[in-house]
Design an enzyme around this catalytic site. Structure first.
Site, PDB file in Angstrom:
ATOM      1  N   HIS A  49       0.816  -1.216   0.000  1.00 14.12           N
ATOM      2  CA  HIS A  49       0.000   0.000   0.000  1.00 14.12           C
ATOM      3  C   HIS A  49       0.851   1.268   0.000  1.00 14.12           C
ATOM      4  O   HIS A  49       0.313   2.370   0.149  1.00 14.12           O
ATOM      5  CB  HIS A  49      -0.935   0.002   1.207  1.00 14.12           C
ATOM      6  N   HIS A  53      -1.282   2.648  -5.475  1.00 15.35           N
ATOM      7  CA  HIS A  53      -1.486   1.199  -5.375  1.00 15.35           C
ATOM      8  C   HIS A  53      -2.930   0.829  -5.677  1.00 15.35           C
ATOM      9  O   HIS A  53      -3.840   1.653  -5.604  1.00 15.35           O
ATOM     10  CB  HIS A  53      -1.109   0.691  -3.978  1.00 15.35           C
ATOM     11  N   ASP A  55      -5.859  -1.800  -4.488  1.00 16.10           N
ATOM     12  CA  ASP A  55      -6.312  -2.744  -3.471  1.00 16.10           C
ATOM     13  C   ASP A  55      -6.930  -3.966  -4.144  1.00 16.10           C
ATOM     14  O   ASP A  55      -7.633  -3.846  -5.158  1.00 16.10           O
ATOM     15  CB  ASP A  55      -7.379  -2.112  -2.577  1.00 16.10           C
ATOM     16  N   HIS A  59      -8.008  -7.436   0.510  1.00 19.62           N
ATOM     17  CA  HIS A  59      -7.704  -6.400   1.499  1.00 19.62           C
ATOM     18  C   HIS A  59      -8.875  -6.152   2.445  1.00 19.62           C
ATOM     19  O   HIS A  59      -8.667  -5.845   3.627  1.00 19.62           O
ATOM     20  CB  HIS A  59      -7.324  -5.115   0.769  1.00 19.62           C
ATOM     21  N   HIS A 161     -15.264   0.790   1.308  1.00 20.04           N
ATOM     22  CA  HIS A 161     -14.667  -0.479   0.899  1.00 20.04           C
ATOM     23  C   HIS A 161     -15.728  -1.575   0.820  1.00 20.04           C
ATOM     24  O   HIS A 161     -15.667  -2.460  -0.048  1.00 20.04           O
ATOM     25  CB  HIS A 161     -13.560  -0.890   1.872  1.00 20.04           C
ATOM     26  N   GLU A 173      -5.500   4.105  -4.952  1.00 19.40           N
ATOM     27  CA  GLU A 173      -5.311   5.090  -3.886  1.00 19.40           C
ATOM     28  C   GLU A 173      -3.915   5.699  -3.985  1.00 19.40           C
ATOM     29  O   GLU A 173      -3.022   5.148  -4.624  1.00 19.40           O
ATOM     30  CB  GLU A 173      -5.516   4.432  -2.522  1.00 19.40           C
TER      31      GLU A 173
END
Length: 210
Positions: A49, A53, A55, A59, A161, A173
């Site tokens: 992260h 990056h 996800d 995660h 999320h 992100e």
């Protein structure tokens, strides 16, 4: 003529900000050029992260796919950059509605910072879960942000999320959108094929549409 490219990835180095408690970037040399050694070889340690990056479902879902198993189509193709400067703690629909249209691409990146921070920001802006739901209703497949998380840094429930888990969206992100005007671009931000990882660093770039 080559199409213009915007590098929207922050530099990764030992001082690069990370989520508190996460593993920062570090590097050591395993071999260096010299008598008897023709090459430099390093070893790196970092959270996946760190920096820009992607996800993986793993995660935020114990049964989710690793980043190496995620389809790559969401990370490559037309996208829209939307400015929501001064939006406060959450990106609400009213902050991005001015840039929503019938031809909205399947990828949306939101800029919240005037200038990307060089240290951890505990007051980072995040997506309101209702905003993510409405983007998914418009067939958006990937959302991105210039902060470290699509949820507030102190959140334990991670509602945004949870929306991307339910709607099967991908997420980027820690982007750097300081020099990027609102508008449409081609996004290229491919994650590494890490077969057991919950995320992957990406070299995220935007390219002018041809």
């Amino acid at each position: 003529m080559p199409r213009q490219i915007w590098d929207i990835s922050p530099a990764i180095h030992p001082q690069a900000p990370v989520f508190p408690g996460d593993t920062p970037y570090s590097q050591q040399w395993c071999a260096t050029i010299g008598p008897g050694c023709p090459v430099n070889v390093s070893a790196i340690t970092l959270s996946p992260h760190v920096g820009a990056h992607a996800d993986a479902p793993l995660h935020y879902d114990a049964a989710g796919a690793s980043i190496g198993a995620v389809d790559l189509n969401a990370f490559l193709g037309p996208c829209r950059v939307i400015h929501a400067l001064g939006c406060g703690p959450l990106i609400e629909w009213r902050h991005i509605a001015h840039a929503i249209s019938a031809d909205l691409p399947a990828r949306v990146l939101v800029r919240t910072y005037e200038k990307a921070p060089t240290a951890w920001d505990p007051d980072l802006a995040a997506y309101a879960p209702e905003t993510v739901q409405r983007l998914a209703d418009l067939d958006v497949k990937l959302i991105g942000i210039d902060t470290a998380s699509i949820d507030p840094a102190t959140s334990k429930q991670l509602p945004s999320h949870m929306v991307i888990r339910q709607r099967d969206l991908r997420v980027l992100e820690n982007l750097v959108l300081d020099e990027v005007a609102e508008g449409d671009y081609e996004l290229i931000a491919l994650p590494l094929k890490l077969t057991q990882a919950d995320a992957s660093p990406v070299r995220a770039v935007l390219r002018a549409l041809g």
